[in-house]
Design an enzyme around this catalytic site. Structure first.
Site, PDB file in Angstrom:
ATOM      1  N   CYS A   2       0.845  -1.201   0.000  1.00 36.79           N
ATOM      2  CA  CYS A   2       0.000   0.000   0.000  1.00 36.79           C
ATOM      3  C   CYS A   2       0.876   1.245   0.000  1.00 36.79           C
ATOM      4  O   CYS A   2       2.067   1.189   0.244  1.00 36.79           O
ATOM      5  CB  CYS A   2      -0.857  -0.012   1.257  1.00 36.79           C
ATOM      6  SG  CYS A   2      -1.765  -1.542   1.449  1.00 36.79           S
ATOM      7  N   GLU A 479      11.499 -22.049 -15.973  1.00 33.81           N
ATOM      8  CA  GLU A 479      11.319 -20.643 -15.595  1.00 33.81           C
ATOM      9  C   GLU A 479      12.586 -19.845 -15.893  1.00 33.81           C
ATOM     10  O   GLU A 479      12.517 -18.732 -16.419  1.00 33.81           O
ATOM     11  CB  GLU A 479      10.941 -20.547 -14.121  1.00 33.81           C
ATOM     12  CG  GLU A 479      10.811 -19.145 -13.556  1.00 33.81           C
ATOM     13  CD  GLU A 479       9.807 -18.268 -14.294  1.00 33.81           C
ATOM     14  OE1 GLU A 479       9.020 -18.791 -15.103  1.00 33.81           O
ATOM     15  OE2 GLU A 479       9.832 -17.046 -14.091  1.00 33.81           O
TER      16      GLU A 479
END
Ligand code: AGP
Length: 603
Positions: A2, A479
């Site tokens: 946030c 990956e």
């Protein structure tokens, strides 16, 4: 991840706070809000979606004179993105904004509810403001009440709190999540969860350290740690916003590789208990009648799905199939109701993955999404969701989303193992012990990064790369190959180490680079003999292993780990940094590679 802002001064506060939150937009959010305090008048404004919606609500507001205020952009971790869950959160006469995860919020919430406190949101944050006011009732001393509140919280938090008790101050605290306080030449006060929100406002800043807290007013900043007053460790603030958003890293991808330790820790918060895993998003009835797992995903998310299948079968004894979403859609697949249908997606908007989810829903299967973006199409479609809590991932090449996917999937395999009683208590405790070690394993040393930076210069040409591994290190090899392809544009293939002799070894020569993942904790001797076969044919070998490998042309030493997943996460860092450093030497735009989009919302 946030965003937090705060201000104490005489300027128009909505401009200050909104401008600060705008500078933090790169951190990603799904709702936003501000609260202001003037004299005895406390106001708040909240909205979901983009900041422009919040600005809309502020158009008839002006602070006009001395004011204190706080603001927040929220990336949902507990509770849906709604106005009620948006920060700031209100007590009776105080407001709080928070970044991080309060691990013990449920027990605090329960004890406050027993005292008659009403909660309006589903968030962990709301407990902070009610706890503060509850402590204030006991001793009528706001600073002591704030200290007691901080001491009661477990987990990670960066907090700003304003209260009618004293309308001159903002209380602040930093523990595990970033928070910066600064002032300008007039002594006006600014807060930010990243300095990019303070550039052009504050002149000097304090990058708060864990455990530091205090309050700020026009009389200055008062800093404490363990109840002792602390000297202000001020620094001059950089004026380069983009540099600040990257926290000094060269690319967002590099920053996100370094963030993995912190965000994996966030993904574990409140979920890794003493002797078991808990997901508040799930309940055991959800798994009634389920004895198989079917996973669909794309790209990097497919690789985490593939790696997790080893864990689901080994730990939860659940038969698990993994499919590439674009293939699954058109193969007229079997859709059995005894299977849990799982989709994995960072963005939650990948078209192929979303379509497979709709197919499963239509077939009446139970569906679970493992996703990083709340309220995304996939989250809104799935029966249940486990959020990754990785924060916004700006780099097109996925890194921290992969890391948090792996952690969530490992935890899920143990959660199901508990339900199915498929693991002895002793084994479960050992697994949890290994899980707790991962955040520190993900901390990158300068020595490792420098080593990879140095040796990357030898891998800028040649006719291609093989990344090879066995077991869970095969999906990791896939990956690593994808990372390299995506950002260096060099050809790379991931392969099961045991498959090389079935054809690919025909490519072996000194121009063929093999990145060999050779963990000690799993099938080392088998893997070693595969690598020896390649070396005997003059392939150039970069061995990644805790054990020296004399036939390697290059060698990156990793650490021994009691659990293969410990080696998995460390070798993940190695292949990520290797692709990053090669791509940087090639002069590529690492964050925005050619031909790629961050989210593939078309077929
Ligand atoms: C990974 O580095 C790529 N950006 C790509 O393969 C990505 O993983 C894939 O498109 C799936 O995206 P999702 O996780 O958002 O569904």
């Amino acid at each position: 991840m946030c965003g937090i802002v705060g201000y104490v001064g005489n300027k128009e506060i909505k401009d200050i706070l909104i401008d600060g939150l705008t500078e933090l937009e790169y951190r990603g959010y799904d709702s936003a809000g501000i609260a202001t305090l003037q004299e005895n008048n406390i106001r708040h404004f909240k909205s979901i979606g983009k900041l422009v919606n919040l600005q809309d609500k502020l158009k008839n507001y002006s602070s006009d004179g001395f004011v204190v205020g706080i603001g927040h952009t929220r990336w949902a971790t507990h509770g849906k993105p709604t106005e009620l869950n948006a920060h700031p959160h209100l007590g009776e006469y105080s407001y709080v904004v928070h970044n991080g995860i309060i691990e013990n919020y449920q027990e605090i919430k329960k004890s406050l509810e027993q005292k008659g406190v009403n909660f309006v949101s589903q968030t962990d944050t709301e407990v902070i403001v009610h706890l503060f006011e509850d402590f204030y009732k006991d001793n009528n001393d706001e600073f002591k009440a704030f200290e007691k509140t901080l001491n009661a919280l477990k987990g990670a938090f960066a907090v700003l709190l304003i209260s009618k008790i004293d309308n001159q101050k903002i209380f602040f605290a930093k523990h595990g999540s970033p928070l910066i306080v600064g002032d300008d030449e007039n002594g006006e006060i600014y807060f930010g969860s990243s300095d990019s929100a303070m550039i052009g406002k504050a002149k000097e800043v304090i990058y708060l350290e864990d455990g530091e807290y205090g309050y700020a007013s026009l009389d200055g900043i008062k800093l404490f740690k363990k109840s002792k007053s602390k000297k202000l460790h001020k620094k001059t603030l950089t004026q380069d916003k983009i540099y600040a958003q990257k926290d000094g890293f060269r690319f967002f991808m590099e920053k996100e590789i370094y963030e993995q330790s912190e965000v994996v820790n966030d993904s574990m918060m409140g979920r890794v208990l003493d002797e078991q895993i808990d997901f508040e998003e799930l309940d055991k009835n959800f798994f009634k009648g389920i004895n198989e797992i079917q996973i669909c995903a794309c790209g990097t998310s497919y690789h985490s799905a593939l790696a997790s299948s080893y864990l689901f079968e080994r730990l939860a004894k659940m038969q698990t199939s993994v499919e590439i979403a674009s293939e699954f859609r058109y193969k007229q697949p079997l859709m059995k109701k005894n299977r849990l249908f799982v989709v994995i997606s960072q963005s939650g908007e990948t078209a192929d993955t979303l379509e497979t989810l709709k197919m499963a829903k239509k077939a009446g299967m139970k569906t679970l999404a493992i996703c990083n973006v709340d309220n995304s199409s996939i989250v809104r479609t799935a029966d249940k969701t486990i959020l990754l809590r990785a924060g916004i991932e700006k780099g097109v090449a996925s890194t921290k989303a992969f890391a948090t996917q792996m952690m969530v999937l490992w935890m899920l395999s143990l959660y199901i193992a508990k339900l199915k009683n498929s693991l002895k208590r002793k084994k479960m405790v050992k697994e949890l012990q290994s899980i707790r070690e991962i955040p520190s394993i993900l901390k990158i040393t300068d020595k490792l990064h420098e080593k990879i930076k140095r040796l990357s210069k030898r891998y800028l040409h040649g006719h291609g790369f093989f990344f090879i591994g066995r077991d869970i290190f095969f999906p990791l090899a896939l990956e690593g190959a994808l990372k390299l392809k995506e950002i260096s544009y060099l050809h790379a293939e991931g392969y099961p180490a045991g498959e090389m002799k079935h054809g690919p070894i025909a490519l072996a020569d000194s121009e063929l680079f093999t990145i060999a993942l050779m963990p000690k904790s799993l099938l080392y001797e088998k893997t070693k003999s595969n690598v020896e076969e390649l070396s005997a044919r003059d392939s150039t070998i970069l061995a990644v292993s805790p054990e020296e490998f004399e036939l390697a042309d290059d060698f990156i030493k990793t650490n021994h780990s009691a659990h293969p997943m410990g080696e998995f996460f460390e070798m993940m860092i190695v292949v990520q940094l290797l692709s990053l450093e090669i791509a940087i030497r090639m002069g590529n735009d690492v964050d925005m590679p050619r031909n790629l989009a961050k989210s593939v919302t078309v077929e």
